[in-house]
Structures are given as C-alpha cells and as structure tokens.
Design a protein around this motif. Structure first.
Motif, PDB file in Angstrom:
ATOM      1  N   ASN A 294       0.826  -1.205   0.000  1.00 28.70           N
ATOM      2  CA  ASN A 294       0.000   0.000   0.000  1.00 28.70           C
ATOM      3  C   ASN A 294       0.857   1.250   0.000  1.00 28.70           C
ATOM      4  O   ASN A 294       0.573   2.216  -0.713  1.00 28.70           O
ATOM      5  CB  ASN A 294      -0.947   0.005   1.201  1.00 28.70           C
ATOM      6  CG  ASN A 294      -1.990   1.097   1.060  1.00 28.70           C
ATOM      7  OD1 ASN A 294      -2.626   1.218   0.016  1.00 28.70           O
ATOM      8  ND2 ASN A 294      -2.122   1.932   2.086  1.00 28.70           N
TER       9      ASN A 294
ATOM     10  N   ASN B 286       2.138   1.718  -3.262  1.00 32.80           N
ATOM     11  CA  ASN B 286       1.015   2.139  -4.098  1.00 32.80           C
ATOM     12  C   ASN B 286       0.795   3.641  -4.011  1.00 32.80           C
ATOM     13  O   ASN B 286       0.601   4.315  -5.014  1.00 32.80           O
ATOM     14  CB  ASN B 286      -0.271   1.443  -3.646  1.00 32.80           C
ATOM     15  CG  ASN B 286      -0.546   0.205  -4.462  1.00 32.80           C
ATOM     16  OD1 ASN B 286       0.081  -0.007  -5.495  1.00 32.80           O
ATOM     17  ND2 ASN B 286      -1.462  -0.617  -3.994  1.00 32.80           N
TER      18      ASN B 286
ATOM     19  N   LYS C 143       3.426   5.391  -5.906  1.00 35.31           N
ATOM     20  CA  LYS C 143       3.293   5.188  -7.344  1.00 35.31           C
ATOM     21  C   LYS C 143       2.132   6.007  -7.891  1.00 35.31           C
ATOM     22  O   LYS C 143       2.266   6.693  -8.907  1.00 35.31           O
ATOM     23  CB  LYS C 143       3.058   3.700  -7.623  1.00 35.31           C
ATOM     24  CG  LYS C 143       2.919   3.378  -9.094  1.00 35.31           C
ATOM     25  CD  LYS C 143       2.862   1.873  -9.338  1.00 35.31           C
ATOM     26  CE  LYS C 143       1.597   1.278  -8.756  1.00 35.31           C
ATOM     27  NZ  LYS C 143       1.475  -0.164  -8.996  1.00 35.31           N
ATOM     28  N   GLN C 144       1.007   5.940  -7.175  1.00 38.54           N
ATOM     29  CA  GLN C 144      -0.172   6.640  -7.670  1.00 38.54           C
ATOM     30  C   GLN C 144       0.016   8.147  -7.668  1.00 38.54           C
ATOM     31  O   GLN C 144      -0.703   8.875  -8.356  1.00 38.54           O
ATOM     32  CB  GLN C 144      -1.387   6.273  -6.808  1.00 38.54           C
ATOM     33  CG  GLN C 144      -1.819   4.835  -7.007  1.00 38.54           C
ATOM     34  CD  GLN C 144      -2.701   4.336  -5.893  1.00 38.54           C
ATOM     35  OE1 GLN C 144      -3.100   5.107  -5.014  1.00 38.54           O
ATOM     36  NE2 GLN C 144      -3.013   3.056  -5.908  1.00 38.54           N
TER      37      GLN C 144
ATOM     38  N   TYR D 107       1.767  13.360 -10.121  1.00 40.97           N
ATOM     39  CA  TYR D 107       1.584  14.675  -9.494  1.00 40.97           C
ATOM     40  C   TYR D 107       2.881  15.152  -8.856  1.00 40.97           C
ATOM     41  O   TYR D 107       3.213  16.327  -8.866  1.00 40.97           O
ATOM     42  CB  TYR D 107       0.518  14.636  -8.403  1.00 40.97           C
ATOM     43  CG  TYR D 107      -0.773  13.999  -8.836  1.00 40.97           C
ATOM     44  CD1 TYR D 107      -1.557  14.592  -9.823  1.00 40.97           C
ATOM     45  CD2 TYR D 107      -1.202  12.804  -8.283  1.00 40.97           C
ATOM     46  CE1 TYR D 107      -2.745  14.002 -10.243  1.00 40.97           C
ATOM     47  CE2 TYR D 107      -2.384  12.211  -8.688  1.00 40.97           C
ATOM     48  CZ  TYR D 107      -3.141  12.817  -9.670  1.00 40.97           C
ATOM     49  OH  TYR D 107      -4.301  12.232 -10.085  1.00 40.97           O
TER      50      TYR D 107
ATOM     51  N   LEU E 160       2.657   8.921 -16.934  1.00 43.90           N
ATOM     52  CA  LEU E 160       1.215   8.649 -16.960  1.00 43.90           C
ATOM     53  C   LEU E 160       0.863   7.754 -18.144  1.00 43.90           C
ATOM     54  O   LEU E 160       0.170   6.749 -17.999  1.00 43.90           O
ATOM     55  CB  LEU E 160       0.443   9.970 -17.040  1.00 43.90           C
ATOM     56  CG  LEU E 160      -1.073   9.844 -17.169  1.00 43.90           C
ATOM     57  CD1 LEU E 160      -1.665   9.197 -15.921  1.00 43.90           C
ATOM     58  CD2 LEU E 160      -1.729  11.193 -17.399  1.00 43.90           C
TER      59      LEU E 160
ATOM     60  N   ARG F 171       2.050   4.311 -17.719  1.00 42.21           N
ATOM     61  CA  ARG F 171       1.247   3.596 -16.723  1.00 42.21           C
ATOM     62  C   ARG F 171      -0.086   3.149 -17.307  1.00 42.21           C
ATOM     63  O   ARG F 171      -0.516   2.033 -17.078  1.00 42.21           O
ATOM     64  CB  ARG F 171       1.023   4.518 -15.521  1.00 42.21           C
ATOM     65  CG  ARG F 171       0.072   4.005 -14.454  1.00 42.21           C
ATOM     66  CD  ARG F 171       0.300   4.780 -13.151  1.00 42.21           C
ATOM     67  NE  ARG F 171      -0.868   4.888 -12.288  1.00 42.21           N
ATOM     68  CZ  ARG F 171      -1.229   3.953 -11.418  1.00 42.21           C
ATOM     69  NH1 ARG F 171      -0.533   2.844 -11.297  1.00 42.21           N
ATOM     70  NH2 ARG F 171      -2.285   4.123 -10.656  1.00 42.21           N
TER      71      ARG F 171
ATOM     72  N   ASN G 191      -5.919   7.846  -0.098  1.00 36.71           N
ATOM     73  CA  ASN G 191      -5.783   6.409   0.025  1.00 36.71           C
ATOM     74  C   ASN G 191      -6.503   5.893   1.265  1.00 36.71           C
ATOM     75  O   ASN G 191      -7.288   4.948   1.205  1.00 36.71           O
ATOM     76  CB  ASN G 191      -4.284   6.070   0.069  1.00 36.71           C
ATOM     77  CG  ASN G 191      -4.015   4.600   0.290  1.00 36.71           C
ATOM     78  OD1 ASN G 191      -3.966   4.147   1.418  1.00 36.71           O
ATOM     79  ND2 ASN G 191      -3.859   3.853  -0.798  1.00 36.71           N
TER      80      ASN G 191
END
Ligand SMILES: Nc1ncnc2c1ncn2[C@@H]1O[C@H](COP(=O)(O)OP(=O)(O)OP(=O)(O)O)[C@@H](O)[C@H]1O
Ligand SMILES: Nc1ncnc2c1ncn2[C@@H]1O[C@H](COP(=O)(O)OP(=O)(O)OP(=O)(O)O)[C@@H](O)[C@H]1O
Ligand SMILES: O[C@@H]1[C@@H](O)[C@@H](O)CO[C@H]1O
Ligand SMILES: [Mg+2]
Ligand SMILES: [Mg+2]
Lengths: 319, 505, 283, 319
Positions: D45, D48, D51-52, D56, D236, D239, D288
């Motif tokens: 997590n 994650n 990464k997410q 940004y 982006l 991905r 998250n």
C-alpha cells in the motif's frame, strides 16, 4: 531637435498602448468579428453575449475585490453550485416556500462560505489559495451530500424569472450584471472600504500601520466574493432551471482570467471592476465569434490562447 | 491637574525569537518637548516606538498616557489616541497616490462617498507648508526615496496628533527640506505637542531637541537634557567608548589622481526628463562625491551608469569597455549600493548570509555552479563581524533586522566583491555613528588599494569629509565640479539650487 | 436538393465517443450536401444552452443537441422549440425526452445491461466494486441508476466499494490497486466506462489476479474491444455511436424538409464479450 | 522570572509547530490511518501511494521552482497530455521508432512549451497566470488536433516499462519520482541557479541590481516545469498505456496545492522540493486512507478540505 520629437511620439504610442491596450484589443476583436460574420453585429447577438457571460461576469466582480487585496478565491465555482442547489430545492414547484426566501437562503449560503474562507485567511493567516481551495472541496462535498449528486429540477416559474425573462430586448440577467458592475465599481472606487482594499493589496504592512482594519477588510472581500458567487449561482440555476451539484466547475479560472486580462495583478494593489468587464468581453466575444465562424473547437482553443496572449501583451507594454 | 508627563513608558521588555530587543527600558515625555531617542543600530529605538504605535505588543512593563494606563493593541488604537509615527521604513503603498497614502485608513468622506477633492487639497496644503512641490495625484512608486520620505512626514502631520514619533525622518532628504521640517517641528512644540525624534545625526539632535534618551543593546543608558551633555559624552553613552575623528580620511586630498588611470568615463549621458549631458571621469584611487537637492537626478545617473536604465544618448566606459548592462558593469568591477534598501537592496525574506553572497556567488561556489556552503558561511561571518551587523546569526532573516543593520547588509554584499568602482547612493542612511566610522575606514582602505568610489550623499559633512572631488547637479544638469579644497557648504548649496553663477565672478 | 443548415451542439468533443459520433455525422452530412456546423459545449450544459441561443439568433434549419447535462439541455431544447426551430436530441437523453425526437440510447439501459451481465456471471451472488464516472454528470447518474436498479434484484451481491474515477484510466487503476491490497475477495468490477474498466483490469493483472475477477465497462472503445478479444477485459457495452451519428443527421434532414419523424430511434446498446467480439473488431 | 520561563516554553511549542507543522500533521495522519485501517500500513500500500502520486509529484517538483520565483504554471496539465500523445504516437507498436526517440520527443515537447511560456513571461512581461493559461489552451488545442480527440493506444512494451514495472517491491515510477526529488532538491538548494531562483522570488529588483540574470533564471523555471510536466506525461501514458488528449486536466491545481501545503508561498521566495513531497504525501495518504475506509466520495471531499486546512494551519502558526 527632430529626434526629440520622434522619441516623444514613440513614447506616446507605447503609452497609449500601455494604458488602453486591452481596450484596443477589444475594439480590434469587435471590428474583425463584425466583418467576419454577419450574424455577429446584431442586437440579439450582442445581448446574447452579455447574457451568456453574466454568470462569469458577476463572479469576476467579486473576484476583482479579492485579487486587488492580493488574494485569490478558488471556491466560487463550488459556491455557485451550493447556492444554486439550496435555492432551487426551496424553489421547487409546490415547495410552498416564497421564491424570495429561496433566493435569500442561496445568498446567505454564499456569504457564509465566503466568511468561512475569510476567517481562515484574515484571522488564521492561511494562504488564500489553500483556504479557498478547502472551502471549494468542502462546499462541493456538501452539495453532493445534499443532492445525492443529482440535479434539482422542477423549479417554480417565479424562480425562472431572473434567468429567462427579457425587458424588451434586454435580458434581465444583463440588467443584473450591469447592476453588479455599477455597484462594484462604486464600492471599489468611491468608498473608504474600496480604498482600504487597494491599500492592503498594495502594502499590507503600510495599510496596517496607517490604521486600516486589515483583517476586517480582507475578511470582507471573501464575503463579497461569496455573495457574488451565490448570486451567480442563482442566475445560472434560474437560467438553466436546474440546480447542478457539479455545476460551476472551473468558473474560478474564468473569473480570475477576466480580472487579470482587465488589468488586475495577482500580487495585489491593482485592478478594476470595469477592467474585469473588459476581460469578460474579450473572452466572450472571442468564443461567440469563433462559434459563429464555425471554427472547430480544437482550433478555437489554439486561437483563443494566442489572442488572449496578444491582448494582454498590448496591455503590458508599460514595463 | 495635568500630569507632569504626557507619556510615561516604564520598564518595558520585548523579546523576539532569539533576541531581547528591549530590556527594562523607560522613557518619559513632556508636552511641548522634543525628545531625542538615540543609540546604535539595533539598540531598540524603533521597537519601543512600534510598541507605542500598536505594532508590537510588550512582554513586560507599562505605559501611561496622561497618567492613565494605555496600550495600543493595533495601530488604529494609537492613531485614535493622537499618536502618529513617521516610520523608518516609510511604509507607503507604491501603487497608490500621494493623497491616497496620506489619508490611508483615515479617509474623509460624506458618510458614503470619499471626498477626493478635499483630501487632495489638504494634502497639497500640507506639503506646501513643508516646502515640497509634489502633486497629490502622483503615484508613490514614481517618487524618489527623498520625496517618499516627505510624504511619510506629511502623513504623520496630517491629523493633528498629540505625540509625533519621527523615526529617522531625515535619513534621505537634503538640508533644505530638513530646515523646513525643523521649522514645523518647532511650531508643533510651541503648540504643546510632544515629539520623539530618532536620529543618528548629531547636529540635528543638538539643534532641535530638548531632552535625550540613550539606549544601548536594548538597555536604557540614561536620559539627559540636551544642553547638559557634550557630543563627546553623548557618543560615549551610545557606543560605550570614545570615538574620535569620524571623517578620518588618511589618503591625501591632493590632485595626484589626475595622473592616475581613468577607470570610468561618462560622456554626454542623457535620459529625457531625468538628466542631460552628463560628463565625468573617475580616476583610480579617488572618491568622487555627487551632490544635489532631492530630485536632482543623481540616482538616475547612477542607475544608468550601472546599466539599470538604458542611456538614451551618451556612453559609459569602464576600463575602456563600453557598459550598458548590469552584468557588464559587475563583471568589469562595478558595484552599486542603491539608495533604497527595501526596494532594490535586499531580499527581506532571505537570510543575512544569502543576501550577502548573492552578488558574487562565484566567490562561494565550487566550479561555478555548486555552492560551497563552508566558504559561504565563513565569508558571511567575516563580513558580519567586519561591518558589525547586529544579528543573532547569519541565518537570521534580513527583514527582522533593525533598519541600520539592514543597510549594513547591503554594504557588506558589495564590499565582498572588492570592486574596482563602488557606487554608493546615500550609503550611510540610517547607520549609527560608530558604524559610520567603520564604513568610512573601509572606504578609505578600498581607495588606498587603488579602487575608486562614487558617493552620492545629501549629508554635506560626510560628502565634504570623504570626497576628493564633488560634482553638483541641479534638475538633471551638471552645474559644477570642484576639488575638495575649493568647497564649502554654501557654495555647494548655491550650485545645487542652480545659482552657482554667483560664484563665477 | 436544398442546402440545409444543420448545427450539432456537442456536449464535449474532448470525449472520444463523441468525437467518433460527430465525425460519422459530419461525413454523412457532407455526402448529403448539408451545411454542417459543429459546436462544442466543452463539458458544460450551460455552454450548450448559450450555443443554442446563438444558433437561434443566427437562424439555422435544424439544431441537434447531444446533451452533456440532461437538465440544462432541456432548457436549450425548449428554447429552440419556442423559436420554432426543429430540434432533436442525440446519443443520450435530456430530462424529458418527450418534447422532441431522439436518436440514441438511454444510458440507464447501458447500466442495466452491464450489471445484469455481471450478476449472471457471478450466479447472483458475490462481491463487486463499482467505478463511477464523475459525480453529478448525467451519463454517470443514468448508468448508476441502471446499475442500482438491477442490483435490487440481486440481494446477494454486495457492493464493497463504489467511488468515482472521473472516466480516467489512471484513477480507475489507482482505486483498484488500493482496494485489491485490502485482501477482501472481489468477484467483479462494474465500471461506468471502458477507460476505468481497463485501468482496473491492469491493476488486477499486476496483482496477479487476472481471470479471477470479472471486469466490464461501457463504450466499446477500440482499446476495450482489443482487450476483450485478447481475453483480458471480460465485456463491454457497445454504443454504436457511428450509426447514431449518421441516423441523427438523417432524421435532422427529414425534419428540415418538414417530414414527420418518429419520436424515438433507439440504437440499442450491444453487449460485447469474447463470444461475439470477433464480429466487431476490424483489423 | 517564572513568567519568563513560561513564555519561553510557549514560544518553543509554537515554534516547533511553526517549523514542523506539516510534518507533524503528516505524522498524525499516518498514525491515525494505520490504526483506522489495517490495510494501510503494508509495504504494497505504501508503495502504491507513492506510485499513484508519482505523476503529481513530478509535476510538483517543477512547480516548486516556478512558485519560488513568485510565478505560477497553469499549463502543466496540458503539457502532460501533449507530451504523452506525441510520445505514445511514436511508441506505437510497429512504428519502427526506438522508444528512446519517442521519449526524447515527448521531453522536447515539454521543454518547448515551457520555453514558450517562459519567453512571454520573462521577456514580454506577461503575467505568468495569463501566459501559462494561454500555453495551456494552445497545447490542449494542438493535442486535440493531433489526435483528433481520440486516445492513442497500442504502445510498445518497451514504452510501458517505466509505468508498469517494479524492481522487487519498488515500482520503477517510484524510483523515478525519488530521482526527481533528489535532483530537484540539489538544483534548488545546492546550486547557484537555485539561489538565483530564490533571489528573484524574494525581491526581483534587488536580484537584478545584484547582477542576477533575472530573465534567464525566470525563463528557465518554466523550462524546468515544462520538462517535469512532459516527464509526468510520459509516466502517466506509460502507466495507462495510452496517450490521452484530455488527460492531465486539473493536475496543475494538485501540483500547486502540494507545493503550497509544503510551505511554498505563492508570492515567491519560499518553498522546497522536499516540502512539495510532504504536500503530495498529505493529500495522497488522505485519499488512500479514506478510500480504504470506504468513506463515500462526497464525505471524502468535506474531510479532505478540512484536514488540508488543519495541516496548513498548524504550519502557519508562525505569524
Ligand atoms: N520583527 C522582528 N523580529 C525579530 N527581531 C526583530 C524584529 N524587529 C526588531 N528585531 C530586533 O530587535 C532589535 C532592535 O531593533 P530596532 O529596530 O528596534 O533597532 P533600532 O534601534 O531602531 O536600530 P536602527 O538604528 O538600526 O534603526 C534588533 O536586534 C532587531 O534585529
Ligand atoms: N518636483 C518633482 N515632481 C515630481 N517628480 C519629480 C520632481 N522632481 C524630480 N522628480 C522625479 O523624481 C526623480 C528624481 O529623484 P532622484 O532619486 O533621481 O534624485 P536624486 O538626485 O538622486 O536625489 P535624492 O536621491 O537625493 O532624492 C526623477 O524620477 C524625477 O523625474
Ligand atoms: O461514454 C462516455 C464515457 O466513456 C466518457 O468518456 C464520458 O462520456 C460518456 O458518454
Ligand atoms: Mg530603527
Ligand atoms: Mg536619489
């Protein structure tokens, strides 16, 4: 000697451009559009342009106050939606609530949102960017909860009046927008309060030292902006006869853009309500004209970007 | 029955993070008294006055106004009590007009609409009484520092205050305006007003004030009647030691420089509406003074020499190279201490260290690009010591220093580069006597090592004491050039007001 | 034939399916010598109303509205009707679609269709997650309505999570990544469009669970069709936007001529799975 | 005496809050989330989250440079899309173009866009708000024309590497983001150029007088921001394996928000790359965590707004 005269002339031209750059840009735009499309220069179309931009225009009036203090208000789009949804809910057919109450509730909502931002900015010293962004997401959250993410329809005829009626050729929305321009200009240019707005934007410390109530003045600009945003929300929802929880998104950018094209500086101390009107017209005429000319929306964006750049460039010749 | 003192400030303490600005200080002010508040840079003078004016709160102590406890929570409280202040940092609003600044916060209106005409007229009248001719409609940003200072003074006088605090009101203006100001201050005294006058200029203190209170390092040293204290004694109270011959310039004031290499040559320099046909040379090793009244155009000339403004006509040549941009100027060894530290001298939200190194970053980098932090720190510390900048550390933000100490940073920044030609525009503005002497010494060292200095100053003693040669300007024209020996104050003034021809016969 | 002036007011041309639809419409219009104007509401119902007003003032023979916002566009359509200009709605519906002809599909039906398929796959019970379009946008509201309505029939299906990913693939992927590592069993993903479904699928594949979780989207964009054909994405709901585009202009021309047209031309959505995908992928 | 000690203590606490406000807020957030959801504190997590938010995050690095000069860059979202579409077009399966060329073209696109804004801002003196807004609409127009409004799919496996591979538990995207943080910090804190960036943001005129090449420095921050935006676009599109012409919309706001939460001031002269990282984490963890806690998206907005406000409030205690 001759040389002197020359240089004097040169200075004048760039001075004129500097002082009236956007006005000239607007004029050029206007003339070009009139020639390019014969649907442009008609009474209906011109009023249409004003009417279609009244919502942004009213927002820009409030935004001008904020920007002159050196602040920014990112919450106006969300306030548009919140005020519109509260008001339309109350103004639904058969709600039994007088339309004036619906309108008042909408306006109070806007004032409350503005006050919320204002408190954090003026008292807690939170940067306006963050405080109004927070107000924006909170207000948007509330309107989603309130409407469950669905538009509110079925508003009463009385509520539709502002957005859908014309007095002769003049849409009521246009009259209201002009009223905002007049009152806004008056407040900003001819009252003590307006002076204080400029003072704190020009040099907050100096304003404080001079005895300006900096906190109150700053607080109030967000209240004004919230009020304008709520009014814009009422106009919008009356015009489309719907309360849109997702409505008004990104409107803050349009309002800020109008103010800045019209000469306001994001670092504060500069700007005028009339300037914001010019900014609204530049963008409005451009959009309308390009639509009339049947320019593909993809190319429209390229052209719009370029023209806004040129218009502002003409204006900023000064230094 | 009226109290003996209009204002009693007792045992005040004020701390800022890391600094004790005031420690148990007191000040007693009578009606009809002009009270000098003196002390070295950073002694706490401005801080105490800002407490009085409601800008800072005090940590301990009390203030009695007419016998009653009084503490302004915000500036408006003080203003309403009749306490007006000319701030050291002027604190004007650049985008607004003179009238708007004078009346900021206290605009006249008919209840709704502001009375612009009325305020403009009152502004004009007030300024006339001060002997200045500036249109109330001019924007502040278009004024010179000197003119801005006059506006700040006008603002303090506009509201019939009982107590007027003047924090270094004459740091930027010339003798003529000073005289006018003094007349008005004396008139206010006669009306029974009380004036607190902060200044580093001894002659002003002696010609104007009745009582002197001295601070040193945040502590009260004493309060004495002006007539009872000699300048030597006063300086001793301020700096804690004897100080002799402030304008000590040991290099010979002779014509020797004529033979020296020409470092800077300015020919026919002109900018419409600012200055016309300026011609002069600077030789190695000399100090060239520039004199003129406020608005004479000296600053504009130097801005142009340094490349901040474009010359419309004429040339600037340094070491034989044609100038035109700031970059060229600096790389050819020029440096420029500008007249306004806040607007063009300092980054107030950066540290003392960062401000000191910014003009000569190459001196504190490894390989042009990477900052050598160790070197930078050493360098900053050395200059802080040398120029006696009073700050809690090199990492203190420039904006939190006292006015005089901020000015010292600007000086330090340019001394760091050991420039060939140092242009100084009112360099000792707001600097205390002790530090002035240090700066003069540094100037002296600089010219002795074959460097040169141009010094603009409105303080005639300093100008006459330091310069080898003086150029006088009047309304944009060069009206005279003199060797130091040929000069006296009257002659300077005559040329500055454009009546130099009297001396030609 | 006469040279009719027909204007199409699109909801948002930044949207792929709208772009395909209007391209088909434009091509068809050109074949038929129609003077075709295309305006872009850029994702705002209010803009569309403004554009309709401009068109009314300018005078055109027929206005086609592709509503971004069902409620706002209702007003625009009414204004055209008041001005006696023939008007029709295409692709998705306005609030009350009975006031003018309509060509296209009801998004509610698409939502029902995908949920119905999912329920069938899960045998009427299991855990699903729903990835929504942006809150408050008609297409998302209607698709969600279809999903919710269908779910009422399947009390044994639990919705573990439902969140918007605003039509975006990366946001769909992020949501799925987050949900997956929670460790709860997820049996199916019902996404309001294909982009988000594809994002969810990627997250699933990355977590090594490809094939264990059923994923369905709406639109049948190229990438989704390919994915279904490759046995990755399980299904998608096709909106035949090219047909819609052509048919719409055809009806518009008839309206210009003053001919009587039907109230509704349904271009029904089609469910695409690996069973029938071969018929829809053009190499 | 006692009083003094007390006040000293008080000062200390508010000083700590002032200096470490956001860090403390972040910590609190972290701890609360760890207790509230047992899925939160897992290696997967946490990676994650990084990464997410890498996209940004990379934007925020460039934005920090811009903001420190007192500027703003509204074009980054559009640059994300433009660079992504150019690159993916070249990186389509069977295009025969080496992937490195595709990447370079993407990056050059970003640099060109940044340079375009930079020229208008540094040379023509156009306010950054307007110049970058114009770049934004122009770039967006170009990408729509280029793609005809349709996403670009079918990118090669090589192109997907950056966005879809992990080295052990560490996603490549995270490594790249960390690299940006390191290089960004280095450039802004340890080089002469970085010092100049702060100098012009703190007082442009003083920087000019001190011989700083103000125009070049200012120009370059937009180039840097454009480069970062292009790189974010590559990440982006790698991905999601697609070039989205409408992608990246509104990302500018996220990047600015991260920088400001992390202590940057929109009036310039203040900010840090590391701060922008903290800002990214605050928002990222919040999103998250709330997703894991299954909080409805409506309420999420309300909560997010409130928490960002609190985090910044803790931070701005100083004055
Ligand atoms: N806002 C502030 N924050 C922190 N320290 C401050 C602040 N204002 C003043 N100080 C410190 O307080 C001390 C006294 O400063 P003050 O400005 O009162 O000196 P001053 O006597 O007016 O000096 P000068 O002659 O240079 O004007 C200095 O050490 C200064 O650095
Ligand atoms: N009476 C006046 N009214 C308005 N502007 C004036 C007036 N006199 C001069 N100015 C303007 O003020 C500026 C002159 O200030 P400048 O700083 O050059 O003077 P200076 O010789 O450096 O004197 P000082 O710095 O001592 O005031 C110029 O821009 C000039 O155009
Ligand atoms: O079906 C599409 C969606 O996929 C999305 O792109 C937005 O608009 C809808 O009509
Ligand atoms: Mg002082
Ligand atoms: Mg000067």
């Amino acid at each position: 000697m001759n040389k002197n005269v020359d240089s004097a002339k040169k200075i004048d031209i760039s001075k004129i451009l500097g002082k009236y750059g956007v006005y000239i840009a607007l004029l050029v735009l206007f003339v070009v559009m009139s020639f390019a499309s014969n649907s442009f220069l008609t009474v209906t179309n011109l009023f249409n342009i004003l009417k279609q931009n009244a919502v942004y225009g009213v927002l820009a009036v409030g935004m001008t106050f904020v920007i002159v203090t050196g602040g920014i208000d990112l919450s106006v789009g969300a306030i548009v939606a919140l005020a519109a949804c509260f008001a339309t809910k109350l103004a639904q057919d058969g709600s039994g609530v007088p339309v004036i109450v619906a309108i008042l509730v909408g306006l109070i909502t806007g004032v409350a949102c503005g006050a919320f931002s204002g408190l954090f900015i003026a008292i807690a010293n939170i940067p306006a960017f963050i405080a109004t962004l927070a107000t924006c997401t909170i207000a948007r959250g509330i309107v989603f909860v309130f409407t469950d993410g669905r538009p509110i329809t079925g508003v009463s005829d009385a509520y539709k009046y502002m957005g859908r009626t014309s007095w002769g050729p003049v849409p009521v929305m246009v009259v209201i927008y002009l009223l905002f321009l007049v009152v806004g200009t008056f407040l900003l240019k001819y009252t003590k309060y307006g002076r204080h707005v400029f003072a704190i934007g020009g040099n907050k410390r100096a304003a404080l030292v001079s005895g300006v109530n900096v906190k109150m003045t700053e607080f109030l600009v967000y209240v004004i902006s919230g009020f304008c945003a709520a009014f814009a929300g009422l106009l919008l929802s009356s015009r489309i006869q719907t309360g849109q929880p997702a409505g008004g998104e990104g409107y803050e950018l349009d309002a800020i853009t109008a103010a800045v094209i019209g000469g306001a500086s994001l670092s504060g101390g500069k700007g005028s309500v009339f300037g914001s009107f010019i900014g609204i017209l530049v963008v409005g005429i451009l959009t309308n004209g390009l639509d009339l000319l049947n320019v593909s929306s993809y190319y429209q964006q390229i052209i719009k970007g370029a023209i806004i750049l040129l218009a502002v460039m003409a204006d900023r010749k000064k230094d | 029955m009226a109290n003996e003192y209009l204002l009693e400030i007792k045992n005040v303490r004020k701390e800022f993070p890391g600094v004790v600005a005031l420690d148990n200080v007191s000040l007693f002010l009578k009606r009809g008294e002009i009270h000098a508040l003196v002390g070295e840079n950073g002694a706490g003078k401005s801080t105490l006055m800002k407490i009085l004016a409601g800008i800072y709160s005090l940590d301990q102590g009390e203030i009695l106004y007419d016998g009653k406890p009084f503490q302004a929570k915000k500036p408006v409280d003080a203003l309403e009590k009749g306490i007006a202040m000319v701030h050291q940092e002027l604190d004007l609003i650049p985008e607004m007009t003179v009238e708007e600044n004078v009346f900021a916060g206290r605009e006249k209106s008919n209840g709704i609409v502001i009375d612009k005409r009325g305020m403009e007229k009152r502004t004009k009248d007030l300024m006339e009484s001060l002997g200045i001719d500036i249109s109330p409609k001019t924007k502040i940003k278009e004024l010179s520092t000197a003119q801005q200072q006059m506006v700040a003074i006008t603002r303090a006088l506009a509201f019939d205050a009982e107590i007027i605090i003047m924090d270094e009101p004459t740091s930027a203006i010339t003798d003529r305006e000073v005289e006018q100001l003094f007349k008005i201050i004396r008139k206010l005294k006669a009306q029974g007003k009380a004036i607190v006058y902060i200044s580093h200029k001894m002659d002003e203190i002696y010609s104007l004030t009745d009582q002197i209170t001295v601070f040193r390092d945040g502590c009260l040293i004493g309060s004495v009647a002006t007539k009872d204290v000699t300048p030597e004694k006063l300086i001793n109270m301020m700096v804690g030691r004897e100080l002799n011959d402030v304008y000590d310039k040991s290099s010979p004031k002779t014509e020797d420089y004529d033979e020296n290499e020409v470092l800077l040559k300015v020919e026919n320099l002109t900018r419409e509406n600012e200055f016309y046909n300026i011609n002069f040379e600077v030789k190695r090793g000399e100090i060239l003074g520039f004199f003129g009244l406020m608005g004479a155009g000296r600053t504009e000339v130097m801005d142009t020499v340094f490349g901040l403004r474009k010359a419309e006509k004429g040339t600037v040549t340094m070491k034989g190279n044609q100038m035109g941009t700031v970059k060229k100027a600096i790389s050819n060894g020029m440096a420029y201490i500008t007249e306004d530290r806040k607007i063009s001298g300092l980054n107030l939200i950066a540290s003392v260290k960062d401000n000191i190194s910014i003009a000569y970053m190459d001196m504190v980098t490894k390989g042009k690009f990477l900052i050598d932090f160790k070197k930078e720190k050493e360098n900053a510390d050395e200059l802080i010591k040398k120029i006696k900048i009073k700050c809690s550390s090199r990492d203190t933000l420039a904006g939190t220093l006292s006015g005089g100490n901020q000015q010292k940073i600007v000086i330090a920044k340019w001394f760091m580069g050991n420039p060939d030609l140092l242009i100084m525009d009112e360099p000792t503005r707001g600097i205390d006597i002790g530090a002035k002497a240090e700066i003069y010494k540094l100037m002296d060292m600089l010219v002795k090592s074959g460097k040169s200095i141009i010094m603009i100053s409105s303080e005639t003693p300093e100008l006459l004491g330091m310069s080898d040669r003086v150029i006088v300007m009047h309304e944009g024209y060069q009206t005279g050039e003199f060797r130091c020996g040929e000069l006296d104050q009257d002659k300077l003034m005559a040329y500055a007001i454009g009546e130099g021809n009297k001396y030609h016969q | 034939a006469e040279n009719y002036k027909i204007a199409w007011v699109d909801g948002n041309l930044a949207n792929e399916s709208n772009a395909i639809c209007t391209d088909a419409a434009k091509a068809y219009a050109e074949e038929n010598n129609v003077d075709f104007t295309l305006l872009d509401g850029q994702g705002s119902g209010e803009n569309q109303v403004s554009q309709i007003e401009t068109l009314i003032a300018q005078g055109v023979d027929c206005i086609i509205v592709q509503p971004y916002d069902a409620a706002a566009c209702q007003v625009g359509v009414e204004a055209a009707i008041d001005a006696d200009i023939p008007v029709l709605v295409t692709k998705t519906t306005i609030e009350d679609n009975s006031i003018c002809p309509f060509v296209g599909q009801d998004d509610t039906v698409a939502g029902e269709m995908e949920m119905e398929w999912m329920a069938e796959q899960l045998g009427g019970k299991g855990n699903i997650v729903v990835i929504e379009g942006p809150t408050g946008i008609s297409a998302a509201i209607q698709r969600n309505d279809g999903i919710t309505k269908t779910l009422e029939k399947y009390p044994d299906i639990t919705v573990l999570h439902t969140q918007p990913a605003d039509w975006n693939r990366d946001e769909g992927m992020s949501l799925m990544e987050t949900w997956l590592q929670e460790g709860k069993e997820i049996d199916g993903v019902v996404a309001h469009n294909d982009e988000m479904a594809l994002g969810a699928y990627d997250a699933i594949a990355d977590a090594g669970k490809a094939g264990e979780i059923k994923v369905i989207g709406i639109d049948a964009i190229d990438a989704a069709k390919k994915s279904v054909a490759a046995g990755e994405l399980d299904a998608t709901v096709l909106q035949d936007v090219e047909t819609i585009g052509q048919k719409t202009v055809e009806v518009a021309i008839e309206m210009c001529k003053g001919e009587k047209v039907d109230d509704v031309y349904n271009v029904d959505p089609v469910l695409l799975t690996k069973d029938n995908i071969a018929d829809y992928v053009t190499e």
